[in-house]
Design a protein around this motif. Structure first.
Motif, PDB file in Angstrom:
ATOM      1  N   GLY A  15      58.642 -22.749  78.506  1.00 20.32           N
ATOM      2  CA  GLY A  15      57.756 -22.866  77.335  1.00 20.32           C
ATOM      3  C   GLY A  15      56.671 -23.876  77.640  1.00 20.32           C
ATOM      4  O   GLY A  15      56.387 -24.767  76.862  1.00 20.32           O
ATOM      5  N   CYS A  17      53.436 -23.860  77.932  1.00 27.01           N
ATOM      6  CA  CYS A  17      52.110 -23.865  77.307  1.00 27.01           C
ATOM      7  C   CYS A  17      51.053 -24.190  78.377  1.00 27.01           C
ATOM      8  O   CYS A  17      50.952 -23.493  79.373  1.00 27.01           O
ATOM      9  CB  CYS A  17      52.064 -24.810  76.117  1.00 27.01           C
ATOM     10  SG  CYS A  17      50.669 -24.485  75.033  1.00 27.01           S
ATOM     11  N   GLN A  20      51.101 -29.377  80.611  1.00 29.55           N
ATOM     12  CA  GLN A  20      50.655 -30.773  80.673  1.00 29.55           C
ATOM     13  C   GLN A  20      51.723 -31.706  81.236  1.00 29.55           C
ATOM     14  O   GLN A  20      51.400 -32.713  81.864  1.00 29.55           O
ATOM     15  CB  GLN A  20      50.175 -31.263  79.296  1.00 29.55           C
ATOM     16  CG  GLN A  20      51.244 -31.417  78.234  1.00 29.55           C
ATOM     17  CD  GLN A  20      51.466 -30.135  77.439  1.00 29.55           C
ATOM     18  OE1 GLN A  20      51.123 -29.050  77.885  1.00 29.55           O
ATOM     19  NE2 GLN A  20      52.046 -30.258  76.255  1.00 29.55           N
ATOM     20  N   ASP A  39      56.255 -19.222  80.419  1.00 25.70           N
ATOM     21  CA  ASP A  39      55.979 -19.137  78.985  1.00 25.70           C
ATOM     22  C   ASP A  39      55.939 -17.659  78.617  1.00 25.70           C
ATOM     23  O   ASP A  39      55.685 -16.801  79.469  1.00 25.70           O
ATOM     24  CB  ASP A  39      54.632 -19.809  78.640  1.00 25.70           C
ATOM     25  CG  ASP A  39      54.566 -20.250  77.183  1.00 25.70           C
ATOM     26  OD1 ASP A  39      54.682 -21.469  76.924  1.00 25.70           O
ATOM     27  OD2 ASP A  39      54.412 -19.378  76.294  1.00 25.70           O
ATOM     28  N   ILE A  40      56.162 -17.395  77.338  1.00 22.80           N
ATOM     29  CA  ILE A  40      56.088 -16.005  76.866  1.00 22.80           C
ATOM     30  C   ILE A  40      54.631 -15.577  76.699  1.00 22.80           C
ATOM     31  O   ILE A  40      54.319 -14.387  76.643  1.00 22.80           O
ATOM     32  CB  ILE A  40      56.892 -15.853  75.549  1.00 22.80           C
ATOM     33  CG1 ILE A  40      57.245 -14.402  75.286  1.00 22.80           C
ATOM     34  CG2 ILE A  40      56.160 -16.493  74.375  1.00 22.80           C
ATOM     35  CD1 ILE A  40      58.300 -14.218  74.201  1.00 22.80           C
ATOM     36  N   ALA A  65      57.830 -15.152  81.056  1.00 20.22           N
ATOM     37  CA  ALA A  65      59.198 -14.773  80.683  1.00 20.22           C
ATOM     38  C   ALA A  65      59.508 -15.189  79.261  1.00 20.22           C
ATOM     39  O   ALA A  65      58.958 -16.169  78.742  1.00 20.22           O
ATOM     40  CB  ALA A  65      60.201 -15.426  81.632  1.00 20.22           C
ATOM     41  N   ASP A  66      60.427 -14.438  78.664  1.00 18.10           N
ATOM     42  CA  ASP A  66      61.003 -14.789  77.363  1.00 18.10           C
ATOM     43  C   ASP A  66      62.300 -15.535  77.632  1.00 18.10           C
ATOM     44  O   ASP A  66      63.229 -14.983  78.238  1.00 18.10           O
ATOM     45  CB  ASP A  66      61.271 -13.485  76.589  1.00 18.10           C
ATOM     46  CG  ASP A  66      61.892 -13.735  75.229  1.00 18.10           C
ATOM     47  OD1 ASP A  66      62.289 -14.872  74.933  1.00 18.10           O
ATOM     48  OD2 ASP A  66      61.981 -12.750  74.458  1.00 18.10           O
ATOM     49  N   VAL A  67      62.374 -16.774  77.190  1.00 18.28           N
ATOM     50  CA  VAL A  67      63.548 -17.602  77.485  1.00 18.28           C
ATOM     51  C   VAL A  67      64.811 -17.045  76.813  1.00 18.28           C
ATOM     52  O   VAL A  67      65.932 -17.403  77.180  1.00 18.28           O
ATOM     53  CB  VAL A  67      63.270 -19.068  77.067  1.00 18.28           C
ATOM     54  CG1 VAL A  67      63.263 -19.222  75.551  1.00 18.28           C
ATOM     55  CG2 VAL A  67      64.240 -20.040  77.688  1.00 18.28           C
ATOM     56  N   ASN A  87      60.540 -28.813  76.632  1.00 17.20           N
ATOM     57  CA  ASN A  87      59.939 -29.668  75.616  1.00 17.20           C
ATOM     58  C   ASN A  87      59.449 -28.837  74.439  1.00 17.20           C
ATOM     59  O   ASN A  87      58.631 -27.926  74.610  1.00 17.20           O
ATOM     60  CB  ASN A  87      58.764 -30.455  76.214  1.00 17.20           C
ATOM     61  CG  ASN A  87      59.239 -31.601  77.085  1.00 17.20           C
ATOM     62  OD1 ASN A  87      60.364 -32.103  76.907  1.00 17.20           O
ATOM     63  ND2 ASN A  87      58.417 -32.019  78.024  1.00 17.20           N
ATOM     64  N   GLN A  88      59.978 -29.144  73.262  1.00 19.32           N
ATOM     65  CA  GLN A  88      59.577 -28.473  72.020  1.00 19.32           C
ATOM     66  C   GLN A  88      59.838 -26.975  72.079  1.00 19.32           C
ATOM     67  O   GLN A  88      58.991 -26.185  71.664  1.00 19.32           O
ATOM     68  CB  GLN A  88      58.108 -28.748  71.714  1.00 19.32           C
ATOM     69  CG  GLN A  88      57.775 -30.230  71.726  1.00 19.32           C
ATOM     70  CD  GLN A  88      56.459 -30.515  71.057  1.00 19.32           C
ATOM     71  OE1 GLN A  88      56.367 -30.496  69.841  1.00 19.32           O
ATOM     72  NE2 GLN A  88      55.440 -30.781  71.845  1.00 19.32           N
ATOM     73  N   GLY A 136      51.767 -20.656  69.171  1.00 19.98           N
ATOM     74  CA  GLY A 136      52.776 -21.427  69.885  1.00 19.98           C
ATOM     75  C   GLY A 136      54.183 -21.153  69.436  1.00 19.98           C
ATOM     76  O   GLY A 136      55.133 -21.540  70.083  1.00 19.98           O
ATOM     77  N   GLY A 139      57.278 -16.868  70.066  1.00 21.42           N
ATOM     78  CA  GLY A 139      58.576 -16.497  70.618  1.00 21.42           C
ATOM     79  C   GLY A 139      59.713 -16.704  69.649  1.00 21.42           C
ATOM     80  O   GLY A 139      60.823 -16.276  69.902  1.00 21.42           O
TER      81      GLY A 139
HETATM   82  C1  LIG Z   1      55.632 -25.955  70.673  1.00 24.61           C
HETATM   83  S1  LIG Z   1      55.053 -25.236  72.168  1.00 24.61           S
HETATM   84  C2  LIG Z   1      55.565 -26.459  73.376  1.00 24.61           C
HETATM   85  C3  LIG Z   1      54.721 -26.447  74.604  1.00 24.61           C
HETATM   86  C4  LIG Z   1      54.983 -27.548  75.617  1.00 24.61           C
HETATM   87  N1  LIG Z   1      56.290 -27.415  76.214  1.00 24.61           N
HETATM   88  C5  LIG Z   1      54.805 -28.896  74.971  1.00 24.61           C
HETATM   89  O1  LIG Z   1      55.779 -29.650  74.883  1.00 24.61           O
HETATM   90  O2  LIG Z   1      53.702 -29.185  74.540  1.00 24.61           O
HETATM   91  C6  LIG Z   1      56.227 -23.938  72.426  1.00 24.61           C
HETATM   92  C7  LIG Z   1      55.907 -23.077  73.625  1.00 24.61           C
HETATM   93  O3  LIG Z   1      56.996 -22.181  73.814  1.00 24.61           O
HETATM   94  C8  LIG Z   1      56.487 -20.895  74.065  1.00 24.61           C
HETATM   95  N2  LIG Z   1      57.501 -19.940  73.611  1.00 24.61           N
HETATM   96  C9  LIG Z   1      57.798 -19.580  72.355  1.00 24.61           C
HETATM   97  N3  LIG Z   1      58.798 -18.698  72.345  1.00 24.61           N
HETATM   98  C10 LIG Z   1      59.146 -18.483  73.631  1.00 24.61           C
HETATM   99  C11 LIG Z   1      60.101 -17.651  74.263  1.00 24.61           C
HETATM  100  N4  LIG Z   1      60.922 -16.862  73.549  1.00 24.61           N
HETATM  101  N5  LIG Z   1      60.173 -17.677  75.614  1.00 24.61           N
HETATM  102  C12 LIG Z   1      59.351 -18.464  76.344  1.00 24.61           C
HETATM  103  N6  LIG Z   1      58.417 -19.269  75.800  1.00 24.61           N
HETATM  104  C13 LIG Z   1      58.320 -19.278  74.455  1.00 24.61           C
HETATM  105  C14 LIG Z   1      55.191 -20.817  73.278  1.00 24.61           C
HETATM  106  O4  LIG Z   1      54.332 -19.818  73.771  1.00 24.61           O
HETATM  107  C15 LIG Z   1      54.655 -22.238  73.461  1.00 24.61           C
HETATM  108  O5  LIG Z   1      53.852 -22.368  74.601  1.00 24.61           O
END
Ligand SMILES: C[S@@+](CC[C@H](N)C(=O)[O-])C[C@H]1O[C@@H](n2cnc3c(N)ncnc32)[C@H](O)[C@@H]1O
Length: 214
Positions: A15, A17, A20, A39-40, A65-67, A87-88, A136, A139
């Protein structure tokens, strides 16, 4: 994490994004050759090269990928990763989907792997309704609630993940006031007074060969 990466460890930012956090570690001296990002929504990673202007030297390989999908393209990394960064991410999902995400992460791990991350937690472990989604949160589709953890509920969830995967992990986590993360009251009011910052590290301590590849 940076010390482990300098010593040759591999890392996957789930995930990611804009990636960073990998960029932060690279700026702190971590080599990027054994970095992976996922990331998805792949467009975030594409844009990130413009944002950071580092196309020439950021060597992390992005894998869309979808986690939540156990058969995602991340299967090629199963049993090969030393650090998993989330993270998040967990807080996007309800309890059941967090367990599925956790199990998919376990499949990527081996003895000594760290799963590290932070997310929104709560002083009382609870499910909160999903707000109108943003990009964001795409997913999280399918989750009607997001589960915000306390250290106790996180430990309980990891007991379930361990039971269902036959692996053993040391689980550490802590809560922090959101102000310590730099959030103002107006940023976090929608989450209610129980919302906290939640930070975790989970370390794999068994060497059971999950994927038959070691
Ligand atoms: C809140 S953002 C966090 C981004 C980064 N890790 C950060 O801490 O700033 C959540 C991220 O998870 C990704 N995401 C959401 N659902 C997902 C899924 N099922 N599989 C993979 N990534 C996913 C979103 O596209 C987004 O980039």
């Amino acid at each position: 994490m940076v010390a482990r990466l300098k010593a040759g460890a591999s890392i996957l930012d789930l995930g990611c994004c804009f990636g960073q956090d990998l960029r932060h570690m690279a700026a702190d001296g971590a080599p990027t050759e054994k970095m992976y990002s996922s990331d998805i929504i792949p467009e975030f990673w594409d844009i990130s090269y413009d944002l950071y202007r580092d196309a020439g030297h950021m060597k992390a390989r992005f894998i869309p990928a979808d986690v939540l999908d156990p058969a995602s393209p991340l299967v090629e990394l199963q049993g090969k990763l030393d650090i998993l960064l989330a993270n998040q991410v967990f807080h996007l999902f309800d309890w059941e989907r967090q367990v599925e995400a956790g199990k998919n992460m376990v499949a990527l791990s081996r003895l000594g792997t760290w799963l590290v991350g932070y997310q929104i937690g709560s002083s009382v472990g609870r499910a909160v309704p999903v707000r109108t989604t943003t990009g964001g949160e795409a997913g999280g589709a399918g989750s009607k609630t997001k589960f915000f953890h306390t250290p106790e509920t996180w430990r309980e969830m990891w007991r379930q993940v361990q039971r269902e995967t036959g692996t053993e992990w040391e689980v550490e986590s802590s809560l922090r006031p959101l102000k310590e993360w730099g959030l103002e009251d107006e940023d976090s009011a929608w989450m209610g007074p129980a919302a906290r910052g939640f930070e975790f590290i989970v370390r794999r301590v068994d060497d059971y060969d999950l994927n038959g590849k070691d």
